[in-house]
Design an enzyme around this catalytic site. Structure first.
Site, PDB file in Angstrom:
ATOM      1  N   CYS A 155       0.815  -1.225   0.000  1.00 39.85           N
ATOM      2  CA  CYS A 155       0.000   0.000   0.000  1.00 39.85           C
ATOM      3  C   CYS A 155       0.848   1.274   0.000  1.00 39.85           C
ATOM      4  O   CYS A 155       0.466   2.282  -0.595  1.00 39.85           O
ATOM      5  CB  CYS A 155      -0.930   0.006   1.202  1.00 39.85           C
ATOM      6  SG  CYS A 155      -0.116  -0.429   2.750  1.00 39.85           S
ATOM      7  N   HIS A 183      -2.762   6.911   2.912  1.00 35.25           N
ATOM      8  CA  HIS A 183      -1.308   7.057   3.057  1.00 35.25           C
ATOM      9  C   HIS A 183      -0.868   8.272   2.244  1.00 35.25           C
ATOM     10  O   HIS A 183      -1.119   8.361   1.035  1.00 35.25           O
ATOM     11  CB  HIS A 183      -0.579   5.821   2.513  1.00 35.25           C
ATOM     12  CG  HIS A 183      -0.738   4.581   3.343  1.00 35.25           C
ATOM     13  ND1 HIS A 183      -1.380   4.550   4.569  1.00 35.25           N
ATOM     14  CD2 HIS A 183      -0.290   3.314   3.116  1.00 35.25           C
ATOM     15  CE1 HIS A 183      -1.326   3.304   5.055  1.00 35.25           C
ATOM     16  NE2 HIS A 183      -0.679   2.545   4.197  1.00 35.25           N
TER      17      HIS A 183
HETATM   18  N1  LIG Z   1      -4.818  -3.564   6.201  1.00 30.97           N
HETATM   19  C1  LIG Z   1      -4.200  -3.157   5.089  1.00 30.97           C
HETATM   20  O1  LIG Z   1      -4.336  -2.001   4.645  1.00 30.97           O
HETATM   21  C2  LIG Z   1      -3.312  -4.078   4.323  1.00 30.97           C
HETATM   22  C3  LIG Z   1      -2.744  -3.621   3.144  1.00 30.97           C
HETATM   23  C4  LIG Z   1      -1.946  -4.478   2.382  1.00 30.97           C
HETATM   24  C5  LIG Z   1      -1.730  -5.770   2.834  1.00 30.97           C
HETATM   25  N2  LIG Z   1      -2.285  -6.209   4.002  1.00 30.97           N
HETATM   26  C6  LIG Z   1      -2.046  -7.615   4.375  1.00 30.97           C
HETATM   27  O2  LIG Z   1      -3.261  -8.354   4.174  1.00 30.97           O
HETATM   28  C7  LIG Z   1      -3.354  -9.407   5.128  1.00 30.97           C
HETATM   29  C8  LIG Z   1      -4.656  -9.266   5.888  1.00 30.97           C
HETATM   30  O3  LIG Z   1      -4.632  -8.037   6.587  1.00 30.97           O
HETATM   31  P1  LIG Z   1      -5.828  -7.566   7.496  1.00 30.97           P
HETATM   32  O4  LIG Z   1      -5.472  -6.217   7.962  1.00 30.97           O
HETATM   33  O5  LIG Z   1      -7.127  -7.783   6.804  1.00 30.97           O
HETATM   34  O6  LIG Z   1      -5.694  -8.635   8.720  1.00 30.97           O
HETATM   35  P2  LIG Z   1      -6.815  -9.058   9.781  1.00 30.97           P
HETATM   36  O7  LIG Z   1      -7.845  -8.034   9.901  1.00 30.97           O
HETATM   37  O8  LIG Z   1      -6.063  -9.482  11.003  1.00 30.97           O
HETATM   38  O9  LIG Z   1      -7.495 -10.385   9.120  1.00 30.97           O
HETATM   39  C9  LIG Z   1      -6.809 -11.594   9.024  1.00 30.97           C
HETATM   40  C10 LIG Z   1      -7.655 -12.690   8.362  1.00 30.97           C
HETATM   41  O10 LIG Z   1      -6.865 -13.881   8.324  1.00 30.97           O
HETATM   42  C11 LIG Z   1      -7.540 -14.930   9.019  1.00 30.97           C
HETATM   43  N3  LIG Z   1      -6.582 -15.739   9.757  1.00 30.97           N
HETATM   44  C12 LIG Z   1      -5.756 -15.345  10.744  1.00 30.97           C
HETATM   45  N4  LIG Z   1      -5.037 -16.400  11.201  1.00 30.97           N
HETATM   46  C13 LIG Z   1      -5.418 -17.471  10.468  1.00 30.97           C
HETATM   47  C14 LIG Z   1      -5.047 -18.846  10.466  1.00 30.97           C
HETATM   48  N5  LIG Z   1      -4.133 -19.334  11.309  1.00 30.97           N
HETATM   49  N6  LIG Z   1      -5.644 -19.677   9.564  1.00 30.97           N
HETATM   50  C15 LIG Z   1      -6.556 -19.203   8.710  1.00 30.97           C
HETATM   51  N7  LIG Z   1      -6.962 -17.901   8.677  1.00 30.97           N
HETATM   52  C16 LIG Z   1      -6.392 -17.046   9.548  1.00 30.97           C
HETATM   53  C17 LIG Z   1      -8.489 -14.234   9.967  1.00 30.97           C
HETATM   54  O11 LIG Z   1      -9.554 -15.106  10.294  1.00 30.97           O
HETATM   55  P3  LIG Z   1     -10.327 -15.034  11.713  1.00 30.97           P
HETATM   56  O12 LIG Z   1     -11.216 -13.824  11.679  1.00 30.97           O
HETATM   57  O13 LIG Z   1     -11.103 -16.297  11.735  1.00 30.97           O
HETATM   58  O14 LIG Z   1      -9.273 -14.948  12.765  1.00 30.97           O
HETATM   59  C18 LIG Z   1      -8.923 -13.045   9.126  1.00 30.97           C
HETATM   60  O15 LIG Z   1      -9.913 -13.437   8.209  1.00 30.97           O
HETATM   61  C19 LIG Z   1      -2.124  -9.284   6.027  1.00 30.97           C
HETATM   62  O16 LIG Z   1      -1.149 -10.196   5.563  1.00 30.97           O
HETATM   63  C20 LIG Z   1      -1.669  -7.854   5.821  1.00 30.97           C
HETATM   64  O17 LIG Z   1      -0.279  -7.734   6.013  1.00 30.97           O
HETATM   65  C21 LIG Z   1      -3.082  -5.394   4.748  1.00 30.97           C
END
Ligand SMILES: NC(=O)c1ccc[n+]([C@@H]2O[C@H](COP(=O)([O-])OP(=O)(O)OC[C@H]3O[C@@H](n4cnc5c(N)ncnc54)[C@H](OP(=O)(O)O)[C@@H]3O)[C@@H](O)[C@H]2O)c1
Length: 361
Positions: A158, A251
């Site tokens: 991002c 950002h």
């Molecule tokens: N936020 C941003 O702006 C952004 C931008 C670019 C990239 N990212 C990347 O995108 C990814 C997701 O980010 P996020 O902010 O959406 O994270 P998040 O809100 O913490 O969501 C994580 C997701 O992964 C699932 N999960 C976690 N542990 C797991 C496991 N052991 N097995 C299977 N599923 C699992 C969770 O399921 P449960 O709800 O069941 O726990 C949830 O659906 C990350 O790798 C992050 O670095 C984020």
């Protein structure tokens, strides 16, 4: 029967997953049929699993509320229900790399928001306005994986979206040295102020791994396919500091640039405003009509006023002016969870469909 492609979202309950759900509501080509997350959420309805964690400002779409969340680790079972998946899971990099490859090997294309495969040499990392030709490396990847239609494609981090498109628009002036400071929103860490109250009125001068991504990923996007892999470009050299600021979404980047062929300010603005890519030519459903806009006012772009430009898919640029040490400086703004995450991946999927890489199974 629906003619839309059937989509699954891995990590559907998380912040980026929720953004996918919102952006895909009423999408003309794609329909969310499967939501998958950790075993903690599996077996519950989507509404129950997300209870109290819905972070979008628009309501949860009715169509997903009653879908039963699947365990994303049950790869074959999930893959059998969909034509392709978006990936937004939060697991270790090794786990993500492995699980995305498992999905690809079930002949299910994976369009990923995660960083795990961004440096896998035959995985394209694409901003569709900048390097859609990198999708051609998929043919080599499929040979390695032994698949006919399964592959992995990723979008970049991002943080780079507020300046990499701008530098691309200025390519013919040969930028060769760039200093960027990014002021990054808390949603980039998957958080809101409710969950991260110590960010109110605060600044944290460190975001793990972010500076390396911000310096190196643009070079891969500007690279070329050679012998079945992406070879990164070597210029412009970028040095970056990434700072967490008390902003929910958006950002901002403050950037200094040196050019080999120094342009005028008017030329720089003209190149931004006339910049168009494949998504604009093809009029893809999520493509911003105007990818980059220039704002003449000294106090723009501002996060609260400008982050949702072109539904969060456009880049706003302002304050281009000559610098006493570098040639020019400017400020850029992009939406980190739309253009920088789910929206960027969605535009990749639309481009992949238009190019014939994603089809009904
Ligand atoms: N936020 C941003 O702006 C952004 C931008 C670019 C990239 N990212 C990347 O995108 C990814 C997701 O980010 P996020 O902010 O959406 O994270 P998040 O809100 O913490 O969501 C994580 C997701 O992964 C699932 N999960 C976690 N542990 C797991 C496991 N052991 N097995 C299977 N599923 C699992 C969770 O399921 P449960 O709800 O069941 O726990 C949830 O659906 C990350 O790798 C992050 O670095 C984020």
């Amino acid at each position: 029967m629906s003619q839309k492609l059937r989509v699954g979202i891995l990590g559907a309950t998380g912040m980026v997953g929720q953004r996918f759900i919102s952006l895909l509501e009423n999408h003309p080509w794609f329909e969310v049929v499967t939501v998958a997350a950790s075993p903690r959420s599996a077996g519950k309805t989507y509404e129950e699993a997300v209870n109290g964690r819905w972070k979008m400002t628009t309501p949860m779409p009715e169509a997903v509320k009653k879908l039963i969340v699947m365990d994303l680790n049950e790869v074959e079972k999930v893959a059998a229900t969909v034509d392709f998946v978006f990936s937004a899971v939060d697991m270790t990099k090794d786990e993500i790399r492995a699980i995305e490859e498992k999905y690809a090997k079930t002949e299910t294309p994976v369009v990923s928001n995660n960083s795990a495969h961004r440096w896998t040499p035959d995985v394209p990392m694409v901003v569709p306005e900048i390097n859609p030709e990198h999708f051609d490396v998929i043919e080599y990847q499929k040979k390695r994986l032994g698949t006919t239609r399964g592959f992995i494609a990723v979008k970049p981090n991002c943080s780079i979206q507020s300046y990499a498109p701008v530098l691309t628009a200025w390519k013919e002036f040969e930028p060769y040295e760039v200093v960027a400071t990014t002021y990054q929103a808390i949603s980039g860490a998957g958080k809101t102020f409710k969950e991260w109250p110590e960010m109110e009125g605060n600044i944290i001068p460190y975001i793990g791994g972010e500076e390396e991504k911000s310096e190196k990923e643009p070079l891969r996007i500007w690279g070329k396919i050679e012998d079945g892999v992406i070879v990164p470009a070597t210029e412009p050299k970028i040095t970056c500091q990434c700072i967490r600021v008390p902003v929910l979404n958006g950002h901002t980047a403050a950037v200094f640039v040196k050019f080999r062929k120094k342009p005028t300010k008017e030329q720089l603005i003209e190149k931004l405003e006339s910049f168009r890519g494949l998504p604009q030519e093809l009029e893809l459903p999520s493509a911003p009509k105007q990818f980059i806009r220039y704002m003449q006012e000294d106090n723009r772009p501002q996060v609260t006023l400008d982050v949702d430009y072109e539904n969060g898919m456009g880049i706003s640029v302002g304050r281009i002016r000559e610098d006493s040490i570098y040639d020019f400086k400017f400020v850029g703004l992009s939406h980190n969870t739309v253009r920088g995450a789910a929206g960027g991946a969605l535009l990749c999927a639309e481009t992949l469909k238009a190019k014939g890489y994603i089809q009904a199974k």
